[in-house]
Write a protein that holds these residues in place. Structure first.
Motif, PDB file in Angstrom:
ATOM      1  N   ARG A   1     -60.631  -0.842   2.474  1.00  0.00           N
ATOM      2  CA  ARG A   1     -62.069  -0.997   2.242  1.00  0.00           C
ATOM      3  C   ARG A   1     -62.851   0.128   2.940  1.00  0.00           C
ATOM      4  O   ARG A   1     -63.786   0.692   2.356  1.00  0.00           O
ATOM      5  N   SER A   2     -62.465   0.466   4.169  1.00  0.00           N
ATOM      6  CA  SER A   2     -63.210   1.512   4.888  1.00  0.00           C
ATOM      7  C   SER A   2     -63.042   2.867   4.179  1.00  0.00           C
ATOM      8  O   SER A   2     -64.001   3.638   4.080  1.00  0.00           O
ATOM      9  N   ASP A   3     -61.838   3.153   3.665  1.00  0.00           N
ATOM     10  CA  ASP A   3     -61.609   4.422   2.955  1.00  0.00           C
ATOM     11  C   ASP A   3     -62.490   4.516   1.711  1.00  0.00           C
ATOM     12  O   ASP A   3     -63.054   5.577   1.406  1.00  0.00           O
ATOM     13  N   ILE A   4     -62.610   3.378   0.998  1.00  0.00           N
ATOM     14  CA  ILE A   4     -63.439   3.377  -0.223  1.00  0.00           C
ATOM     15  C   ILE A   4     -64.922   3.526   0.130  1.00  0.00           C
ATOM     16  O   ILE A   4     -65.651   4.304  -0.502  1.00  0.00           O
TER      17      ILE A   4
ATOM     18  N   ILE B   1     -61.222  -3.892  14.392  1.00  0.00           N
ATOM     19  CA  ILE B   1     -60.781  -3.780  15.794  1.00  0.00           C
ATOM     20  C   ILE B   1     -60.701  -5.154  16.463  1.00  0.00           C
ATOM     21  O   ILE B   1     -59.849  -5.401  17.321  1.00  0.00           O
ATOM     22  N   GLU B   2     -61.587  -6.084  16.048  1.00  0.00           N
ATOM     23  CA  GLU B   2     -61.542  -7.446  16.617  1.00  0.00           C
ATOM     24  C   GLU B   2     -60.177  -8.087  16.379  1.00  0.00           C
ATOM     25  O   GLU B   2     -59.689  -8.883  17.169  1.00  0.00           O
TER      26      GLU B   2
ATOM     27  N   ASN C   1     -54.742  -0.662  17.319  1.00  0.00           N
ATOM     28  CA  ASN C   1     -54.188  -0.011  16.135  1.00  0.00           C
ATOM     29  C   ASN C   1     -54.699   1.426  16.016  1.00  0.00           C
ATOM     30  O   ASN C   1     -55.905   1.666  15.927  1.00  0.00           O
ATOM     31  N   ALA C   2     -53.760   2.367  16.012  1.00  0.00           N
ATOM     32  CA  ALA C   2     -54.121   3.794  15.983  1.00  0.00           C
ATOM     33  C   ALA C   2     -54.794   4.185  14.670  1.00  0.00           C
ATOM     34  O   ALA C   2     -55.706   5.019  14.660  1.00  0.00           O
ATOM     35  N   GLU C   3     -54.347   3.597  13.555  1.00  0.00           N
ATOM     36  CA  GLU C   3     -54.912   3.968  12.250  1.00  0.00           C
ATOM     37  C   GLU C   3     -56.416   3.687  12.198  1.00  0.00           C
ATOM     38  O   GLU C   3     -57.183   4.456  11.614  1.00  0.00           O
ATOM     39  N   VAL C   4     -56.823   2.569  12.772  1.00  0.00           N
ATOM     40  CA  VAL C   4     -58.246   2.223  12.803  1.00  0.00           C
ATOM     41  C   VAL C   4     -58.994   3.243  13.655  1.00  0.00           C
ATOM     42  O   VAL C   4     -60.053   3.768  13.259  1.00  0.00           O
ATOM     43  N   GLN C   5     -58.441   3.566  14.832  1.00  0.00           N
ATOM     44  CA  GLN C   5     -59.106   4.486  15.765  1.00  0.00           C
ATOM     45  C   GLN C   5     -59.228   5.898  15.178  1.00  0.00           C
ATOM     46  O   GLN C   5     -60.262   6.556  15.333  1.00  0.00           O
ATOM     47  N   PHE C   6     -58.177   6.382  14.519  1.00  0.00           N
ATOM     48  CA  PHE C   6     -58.249   7.725  13.907  1.00  0.00           C
ATOM     49  C   PHE C   6     -59.326   7.769  12.820  1.00  0.00           C
ATOM     50  O   PHE C   6     -60.029   8.779  12.678  1.00  0.00           O
ATOM     51  N   ARG C   7     -59.480   6.692  12.067  1.00  0.00           N
ATOM     52  CA  ARG C   7     -60.527   6.662  11.033  1.00  0.00           C
ATOM     53  C   ARG C   7     -61.918   6.681  11.672  1.00  0.00           C
ATOM     54  O   ARG C   7     -62.829   7.359  11.191  1.00  0.00           O
ATOM     55  N   LEU C   8     -62.074   5.911  12.753  1.00  0.00           N
ATOM     56  CA  LEU C   8     -63.369   5.927  13.455  1.00  0.00           C
ATOM     57  C   LEU C   8     -63.675   7.338  13.964  1.00  0.00           C
ATOM     58  O   LEU C   8     -64.804   7.842  13.807  1.00  0.00           O
ATOM     59  N   ALA C   9     -62.660   7.980  14.543  1.00  0.00           N
ATOM     60  CA  ALA C   9     -62.846   9.349  15.049  1.00  0.00           C
ATOM     61  C   ALA C   9     -63.269  10.279  13.919  1.00  0.00           C
ATOM     62  O   ALA C   9     -64.226  11.059  14.053  1.00  0.00           O
TER      63      ALA C   9
END
Length: 463
Positions: free
Chosen positions: A377-380, A398-399, A404-412
């Motif tokens: 969903r975030s990618d879309i 994140i909650e 999870n690294a995948e979530v953090q890399f996307r936020l970055a």
């Protein structure tokens, strides 16, 4: 309380009683007849008629303890527990050795969640009863209410010793074995039972299910064959045999067994679905889809049917047809998260991104918190230019997935794209600490960010 009146006599009493009610011409019935009439109404859930019959019965037989016990039964059913208790106290004074008094007292205590005290009273009832099986069964149920599966199992075993044709007790014993994951013990017990009852199809069926759970498919197959020899009309045994044959990749034989069930009774969606799966594995797509269609026609609410059709077309990369069937499924049950996940995935494949985002959002609203759903969903959302919504979605993720690294890399990546370098650095460092290898996410999704020299420098620190 069990009554062994002939069925014809019962029917005659009920017919005569109902004709009396219609004519308002009061006739005399003996107390046994009233008992069978009241039992008939209680078994059919006609409480008001049972109460009227109790009232008329007591007007003709005011001292009948059995009729008063039926009155207690109705009071307990209606949660008038104090009144029932008072009446039982009076009856106990008259007939202290009547087992039904203890059974009804236990029933009241059970309703109050006082299961230990209920069992104490049922143990007293055992001293006076002629129907030990019934009382042991009630004791077993009390233990089940307390999640005491060991003692429940022992009680149901005693019930079966007293009446070896009480199949509900046999099912309850196996339920306890299953809950305790004692499959070998269950097989041993069932084999002992089968030594005495070699043609009990229910026991053979249960043996087969235990072997199936243990993945010993050859022994499971033999057990289901014995169940069918014991009762050639036993649909459950054919269905289970079909499942075993599927595991053994003997798909044509599995189809034969499922087809027998269709001949023995009305078609079941389960059998039609399994036949479809077998045909698909045999490479016969036409017959597979034909049976999947019959499945959803037979039971439109069976999600496995719609999912089978959708996944069939997904595997064929026929996304238009997959979407058509997913839309049909959603129109029948819009609260099914499995449908929305597929709706999102298919629309994504078709590059219908807004619809895909809606599908993932709906899946999340319905409680599907899988990591893949949040990430997709975030990618879309980012692709649609809604970076704020993408960030909000990732913080919700994140909650559930704080490390999870995948979530953090996307936020970055999103923060760097928005030129918020401090937050970008915070999240990239956190991501690299969690899992260095996943920096490939930046390379694949955020190539411009990945090629920034300040980002490359941070990544090189963590090599």
């Amino acid at each position: 309380m069990k009554f062994n009146h002939e069925e014809e006599e019962n029917n005659f009493s009920i017919t005569r009683y109902e004709s009396m009610l219609r004519s308002n011409d009061v006739k005399f019935f003996d107390s046994d007849e009233f008992e069978s009439i009241i039992h008939h109404y209680l078994e059919n859930g006609k409480i008001a008629k049972a109460k009227k019959a109790i009232s008329l019965g007591l007007s003709q037989h005011p001292s009948s303890v059995n009729l008063k016990l039926l009155q207690v039964e109705v009071m307990v059913f209606e949660d008038r527990l104090d009144k029932a208790d008072n009446l039982l106290a009076q009856l106990h004074a008259i007939e202290p050795e009547n087992e039904e008094i203890y059974i009804q007292k236990a029933n009241i205590l059970s309703k109050k969640n006082e299961h230990f005290r209920a069992i104490e009273l049922l143990n007293i009832a055992l001293k006076y009863t002629n129907d030990e099986a019934d009382v042991f069964s009630l004791i077993g149920m009390e233990y089940l209410f307390m999640d005491d599966f060991e003692n429940a199992k022992v009680s149901f075993m005693k019930c079966l010793e007293a009446d070896d044709h009480d199949y509900s007790a046999l099912y309850n014993i196996i339920y306890c074995f299953d809950f305790l994951e004692q499959h070998e013990d269950a097989i041993e017990y069932l084999n002992m039972y089968l030594d005495k009852n070699p043609y009990c199809e229910v026991a053979w069926h249960q043996v087969g299910k235990q072997y199936y759970d243990l993945k010993d498919y050859k022994k499971a197959l033999a057990a289901f064959d014995f169940a069918i020899i014991s009762d050639e009309y036993f649909i459950g045994a054919y269905l289970e045999k079909g499942k075993v044959l599927e595991k053994l990749k003997r798909y044509n034989e599995a189809i034969e067994n499922y087809r027998i069930t269709l001949e023995l009774d009305d078609p079941t969606s389960f059998a039609l679905l399994r036949i479809g799966k077998c045909f698909e594995r045999l490479g016969n797509d036409d017959l597979a889809i034909q049976h999947y269609s019959k499945t959803v026609h037979e039971d439109p609410l069976l999600d496995k049917g719609w999912i089978a059709i959708t996944d069939f077309y997904l595997r064929k990369r026929n996304y238009q047809k997959a979407l058509y069937y997913t839309n049909k499924a959603i129109s029948i049950d819009a609260e099914n998260v499995l449908y929305w996940k597929r709706y999102a995935k298919i629309n994504n494949k078709l590059d219908f991104f807004e619809e895909a985002e809606r599908g993932y959002r709906k899946a999340l609203e319905l409680g599907n918190y899988e990591l893949e759903t949040w990430l997709s969903r975030s990618d879309i959302l980012r692709f649609l230019g809604e970076s704020d919504a993408a960030l909000q979605n990732l913080f919700q993720a994140i909650e559930f997935y704080p490390d999870n690294a995948e979530v953090q890399f996307r936020l970055a990546g999103i923060y760097y794209e928005n030129q918020d370098y401090d937050k970008g650095e915070h999240h990239i460092r956190k991501a690299l600490e969690l899992d260095y290898e996943y920096h490939i996410v930046l390379e694949e999704l955020f190539d411009k960010v990945f090629n920034l020299s300040l980002v490359k420098n941070i990544i090189s620190e963590y090599k």
